[in-house]
Design an enzyme around this catalytic site. Structure first.
Site, mmCIF file in Angstrom:
data_model
loop_
_atom_site.group_PDB
_atom_site.id
_atom_site.type_symbol
_atom_site.label_atom_id
_atom_site.label_comp_id
_atom_site.label_asym_id
_atom_site.label_seq_id
_atom_site.Cartn_x
_atom_site.Cartn_y
_atom_site.Cartn_z
ATOM 1 N N GLY A 55 6.451 4.647 8.835
ATOM 2 C CA GLY A 55 5.696 5.895 8.875
ATOM 3 C C GLY A 55 5.759 6.518 10.246
ATOM 4 O O GLY A 55 6.728 6.313 10.979
ATOM 5 N N GLU B 39 8.944 0.697 11.389
ATOM 6 C CA GLU B 39 10.058 1.652 11.310
ATOM 7 C C GLU B 39 9.410 3.024 11.382
ATOM 8 O O GLU B 39 8.705 3.431 10.467
ATOM 9 C CB GLU B 39 10.855 1.425 10.020
ATOM 10 N N THR C 109 5.083 7.510 14.188
ATOM 11 C CA THR C 109 4.956 6.748 15.428
ATOM 12 C C THR C 109 3.491 6.651 15.848
ATOM 13 O O THR C 109 3.027 5.616 16.325
ATOM 14 C CB THR C 109 5.802 7.413 16.523
ATOM 15 N N CYS D 200 13.149 9.914 8.267
ATOM 16 C CA CYS D 200 12.899 9.495 9.655
ATOM 17 C C CYS D 200 14.178 9.512 10.469
ATOM 18 O O CYS D 200 14.155 9.781 11.660
ATOM 19 C CB CYS D 200 12.261 8.111 9.661
ATOM 20 N N GLU E 28 9.318 15.331 16.291
ATOM 21 C CA GLU E 28 9.814 15.150 14.935
ATOM 22 C C GLU E 28 9.133 16.176 14.029
ATOM 23 O O GLU E 28 7.906 16.193 13.910
ATOM 24 C CB GLU E 28 9.496 13.739 14.458
ATOM 25 N N LYS F 22 0.862 -1.192 0.000
ATOM 26 C CA LYS F 22 0.000 0.000 0.000
ATOM 27 C C LYS F 22 0.892 1.234 0.000
ATOM 28 O O LYS F 22 1.461 1.605 1.009
ATOM 29 C CB LYS F 22 -0.882 -0.007 1.256
#
Lengths: 487, 321
Positions: A245, A267, A247, A301, A398, A193
């Protein structure tokens, strides 16, 4: 003309626009879902329009995959797993992976342009990093396909079955390669996806899979939004979920997938620290900091979004850093001389803008590149905050954009404490000419990846992944096979 | 543009006075190290810059104006040097819009010939001296070599450093020799050849650059062109970082000359990009950047004519010398 030339050679060396041609992308007007080896219309005929973030204009329509589309894709993957792929000898699977790798190389220019159009990243990066690394991952895992019993996961490791793979928008093709290559090498079949805002390169990859004559159903690709991903996570026929993607979304996925008894690897986000000691190789360190945070507009990331610099060299480092940041060429991502491209979406731009405002409100000093920004599309000028304290939001959250927070430290102990003072644990960098200190620091950092005198370097042979809220499981290297094998 | 990659100059300049070898050693030891992998990666990244259309046209003329057109063969004759001088003054006999090169570079015994032939032009006469290329002679002989060249009318002197002394740690000796040669140069500009191929490491290249600048070099130059490894892009990067940092800390602008192995316009343009994005546009001038080359000029002329005519011409259209 003679006089004009005589004077024109004095002064600056301007770089005229050097754009790669958008026509190379050969985009279709609309794309269906890729199931059982063929493109088909989605069950509900709903579509999404994917944009070029550099202009804000539409590129192509893609399917808005529904639960029934996911159902079809999973059924196709299950069939392929049972009838062909899991029964095929490893050496035979390897041939397909090698073929895919070579086809990616053959269509590299097209893939790079597609990626840059859909994502907004500079063509220099998609051409020199994303696409070559994607091919390299297929080459690397092709080599493992017939050696799985020697990978350290038991004498007779078995594939898991159908893997549901949900990938982000920051490295669309590369993340597809990171997910597909080890899964296929290990004998799994896949339902991929792609991210809502960057589906196109995965659809070109689908064409490549057809060209490679990969057996139908081994890889299925269903485009869509978060609801499509949720349908995949909750589907009873999926044995494994691999997600890269945020968290926030990762947490939800883990809960749902665990409840359904699926294997999971995640991840997730990061707040990487680049630690600079006084004896760092200064010119290369400045380049490393710039690569660490402005590579891919900071949509990384593992970005080195915190700079921890030894206090006695902080002024000098900041001065050189700001000079370098001001030199970055921001603009048309298709221009071969562009260093920093467009922000991927209006949504992401709003998030960056909001966090940067909190940085100013909380008292950090903002430095923004003087570069001119295009009037259309989504843009954010490279930005550095100095005088940042560990408690401020820009030091903790982030940002996922071209924004660097600079903090200082006095001793190696303090550097380690500050670097580890985060909920994340994906990547860190250490800059020093003293090897013993680099090793001392690296040992104490709670991060999946530690780079020494470099940053944001990737290689298919090297495992990548995080600790703490940056996720678990490794991608790349021998370790990357574990996520797709049962002992 | 100057403000972007450019340097901030001190006013007034304050170059340190080197009073002892210990002081020199400490100063060079205090310089930041160079990470080889990082420097090479940076140079490779800059090499991907794409210079097209009118930028390319301007860059080609810039390159021509920065060339030290060089002949350094035992077989050099006065006739060959004279023809080189004519070409230096007017690189393309059919096109007066082509700028002259910066200088003609010859052995000391041919300076007089070049001087006479170049009278009335803007082209400088550069001479290699100090027992070029090996530098293996006594200080007395080296200085005489320089004095001869200057007396014959050289505007610029390209000296070689004593690499043996540098590598064995006799830094004071290398420094003193440059100071002595600079004095012997009188009004002539001094280019100091580091022979980076023999210094091997980037750390050595950075220290030798600073040593030469501290001793009074007007230019630092990569190579003689007579050893296996000549100019490379990463070495040029290290030199350009050195002149940038030296200018910022002392206020004095030192030039950079890359020499040896640069044969194509494409290669030369890569060097210009490294200059532009490292030291800044101030260095994009023949007073601060030079190419030591011979065959480069013809390739640049060919590329230039292609820009004008829209098609390549045969290499034979341009004279060999």
């Amino acid at each position: 003309m003679g006089e004009e030339l005589a004077t024109s050679h004095l002064g600056a060396l301007a770089y005229d626009p050097a754009p790669e041609s958008a026509a190379i992308a050969r985009l279709h007007e609309s794309y269906g879902i890729f199931v059982d080896g063929a493109f088909t219309d989605p069950a509900q005929h709903a579509q999404l329009l994917t944009l070029n973030p550099a202009t804000g204009s539409g590129l192509a329509h893609v399917a808005m995959g529904s639960a029934s589309d996911v159902d079809l894709a999973v059924a196709s993957a299950r069939r392929a797993f049972d009838t062909t792929w899991s029964r095929m000898r490893g050496a035979e699977r390897a041939k397909y992976l090698f073929r895919i790798a070579r086809l990616i190389q053959e269509r590299a220019r097209e893939l790079a342009v597609v990626e840059t159009l859909d994502n907004g990243k500079p063509i220099r990066e998609s051409r020199d990093i994303d696409v070559p690394l994607a091919a390299a991952h297929f080459f690397y895992y092709a080599g493992w396909a017939d050696k799985l019993e020697h990978a350290g996961f038991g004498a007779h490791p078995r594939p898991l079955g159908v893997a549901g793979q949900i990938i982000p928008w920051n490295f669309p093709l590369l993340m597809a390669a990171w997910k597909l290559a080890p899964a296929l090498a290990a004998g799994n079949t896949c339902v991929l996806k792609p991210a809502e805002t960057t589906p196109l390169s995965a659809l070109v990859l689908a064409e490549i899979l057809q060209q490679a004559e990969l057996p139908p159903g081994v890889v299925n690709i269903v485009t869509g939004d978060g609801t499509t991903g949720a349908a995949l996570v909750e589907h009873a026929g999926v044995d494994k979920i691999a997600f890269t993607g945020s968290t926030e979304v990762g947490r939800v996925i883990q809960r749902r997938a665990n409840a359904a008894g699926k294997r999971v690897s995640l991840e997730l986000g990061g707040k990487g620290a680049n630690i600079v000691f006084e004896d760092a190789p200064i010119d290369e360190m400045i380049e490393g900091i710039v690569d660490g945070i402005f590579f891919n507009q900071g949509h990384v990331c593992c970005a080195g979004s915190r700079l921890l610099v030894q206090e006695n060299v902080a002024d000098e480092v900041l001065r050189r850093l700001l000079r370098r940041v001001d030199q970055l060429r921001v603009g048309d991502p298709l221009d071969k001389n562009t260093d920093v491209g467009a922000i991927n979406s209006a949504e992401q731009l709003a998030k960056i803008t909001e966090l940067v405002e909190t940085g100013e409100a909380e008292g950090a000093t903002r430095h923004t590149s003087s570069c001119a920004l295009p009037s259309e599309g989504f843009w954010f000028a490279p930005t550095v905050f100095s005088q940042v304290s560990s408690t401020q939001r820009i030091a903790r959250e982030e940002i996922f954009g071209p924004v660097l927070s600079v903090l200082t430290f006095r001793t190696p102990d303090e550097a380690v404490a500050k670097a580890n003072d985060t909920t994340y644990g994906l990547a860190c960098g250490v800059w020093s000419e003293k090897g013993s200190r680099t090793l001392w620091v690296a040992e104490r950092l709670r991060a999946g990846v530690v780079w020494a005198n470099t940053y944001n370097r990737f290689d298919p042979a090297s495992p990548f992944g995080g600790v703490k809220e940056s996720g678990f499981g490794r991608e790349g290297g021998r370790h990357g096979l574990e996520a797709y094998l049962d002992e | 543009m100057d403000a972007r990659a450019g340097v901030r100059l001190l006013d007034p300049p304050r170059a340190p006075v080197i009073a002892s070898e210990a002081q020199l050693r400490a100063l060079l030891a205090s310089l930041s190290g160079v990470d080889a992998a990082g420097a090479e990666a940076r140079a490779a990244k800059l090499a991907t810059r794409s210079i097209k259309t009118s930028s390319k046209r301007a860059a080609l003329d810039m390159i021509i104006s920065m060339i030290d057109l060089t002949t350094l063969e035992g077989a050099d004759t006065p006739e060959r040097v004279a023809s080189l001088c004519d070409k230096a003054r007017r690189p393309d006999a059919r096109d007066a819009s082509v700028p002259s090169v910066a200088a003609v570079c010859v052995y000391a015994d041919l300076v007089g010939t070049a001087r006479a032939r170049l009278a009335g032009s803007t082209v400088a006469v550069a001479a290699v001296a100090t027992a070029f290329p090996s530098g293996r002679a006594s200080r007395r002989v080296k200085l005489l070599d320089v004095e001869d060249a200057v007396a014959a009318g050289a505007d610029e002197i390209d000296m070689v450093i004593d690499r043996g002394a540098f590598l064995s740690g006799r830094l004071g000796e290398v420094f003193e020799e440059i100071v002595a040669v600079k004095e012997a140069c009188q009004h002539a500009h001094l280019k100091v050849i580091l022979e980076t191929g023999e210094l091997v490491t980037y750390d050595n290249v950075r220290r030798a650059s600073w040593l030469a600048m501290l001793a009074g070099a007007d230019f630092i130059k990569t190579s003689t062109g007579k050893v296996g490894v000549s100019a490379t892009l990463p070495v040029a990067l290290v030199l350009l970082e050195a002149v940038r940092d030296f200018a910022e800390s002392t206020g004095r602008l030192v030039g950079v000359k890359v020499a040896g192995g640069i044969r194509s316009a494409k290669d030369a343009m890569r060097y210009l990009v490294v200059v532009n994005e490292t030291a800044g546009s101030l260095w994009l001038s023949p007073t601060l950047f030079r190419f030591g080359a011979s065959s480069l000029l013809n390739d640049v002329l060919m590329q230039r004519l292609r820009q004008v005519r829209g098609a390549y011409v045969r290499p034979q259209e341009f004279s060999a010398d």
